[in-house]
Design an enzyme around this catalytic site. Structure first.
Site, PDB file in Angstrom:
ATOM      1  N   CYS A   7      39.179  36.798  31.981  1.00 55.65           N
ATOM      2  CA  CYS A   7      38.121  35.957  32.511  1.00 55.65           C
ATOM      3  C   CYS A   7      38.423  34.521  32.100  1.00 55.65           C
ATOM      4  O   CYS A   7      39.472  34.249  31.517  1.00 55.65           O
ATOM      5  CB  CYS A   7      36.788  36.399  31.912  1.00 55.65           C
ATOM      6  SG  CYS A   7      35.502  36.671  33.104  1.00 55.65           S
ATOM      7  N   CYS A  83      36.210  37.420  37.360  1.00 57.73           N
ATOM      8  CA  CYS A  83      35.592  36.182  37.818  1.00 57.73           C
ATOM      9  C   CYS A  83      35.052  36.338  39.226  1.00 57.73           C
ATOM     10  O   CYS A  83      35.565  37.122  40.015  1.00 57.73           O
ATOM     11  CB  CYS A  83      36.611  35.052  37.804  1.00 57.73           C
ATOM     12  SG  CYS A  83      37.453  34.893  36.228  1.00 57.73           S
ATOM     13  N   CYS A  88      39.832  32.448  38.856  1.00 59.65           N
ATOM     14  CA  CYS A  88      40.305  33.388  37.842  1.00 59.65           C
ATOM     15  C   CYS A  88      41.693  33.012  37.359  1.00 59.65           C
ATOM     16  O   CYS A  88      42.541  32.595  38.152  1.00 59.65           O
ATOM     17  CB  CYS A  88      40.353  34.802  38.409  1.00 59.65           C
ATOM     18  SG  CYS A  88      38.778  35.626  38.376  1.00 59.65           S
TER      19      CYS A  88
END
Length: 139
Positions: A7, A83, A88
């Site tokens: 993340c 994400c 991302c």
């Protein structure tokens, strides 16, 4: 199998996914989470949301991809990003990349009540995704 949940902040979604994977995946699997820009702590609502289902992540910490051992990163089988609205992070390696878009439950624009609701929704969604991944890859 080496699996990384990735993340941006590594404070909520990837921490939740790591915890579920460590609970459900075979014990010989190496599972970690990291962030491209870790914020330095695990969000208190992530900890509380997981405590509600008897999973303790209070000892987890927010970490960068650079904090992970090279041997683990160089031998990744899967990189799973969580994400949704952000860009991302990616890793240039041979690992299979999977994206599980999830709204950021730690969004500072949400009220406290909205965050609590989104954290629970995110927890349940990530649980279903981790469970399906386990069935598809370990059973």
């Amino acid at each position: 199998m080496n699996i990384l949940f990735l993340c941006v902040g590594n404070s909520a979604r990837s921490q939740i996914a790591e915890a579920f994977a460590k609970e459900l995946f075979p014990k010989d699997s190496l599972v970690f989470s990291a962030g491209s820009s870790p914020i330095g702590y695990v969000h208190p609502l992530a900890i509380k949301t997981m405590q509600e289902i008897d999973i303790d992540i209070s000892g987890y910490y927010s970490k960068s991809i650079d904090d992970l051992e090279d041997r683990f990163v160089n031998n990744l089988d899967f990189v799973i990003t969580l994400c949704s609205e952000e860009v991302c992070p990616t890793l240039p390696n041979k690992a299979k990349l999977i994206n599980w878009p999830n709204e950021d439950p730690a969004n500072p624009l949400l009220s406290e009540i909205e965050r609590k609701i989104i954290f629970k929704k995110t927890r349940e969604n990530i649980y279903q995704l981790v469970k399906k991944f386990m069935i598809d890859n370990f059973c």
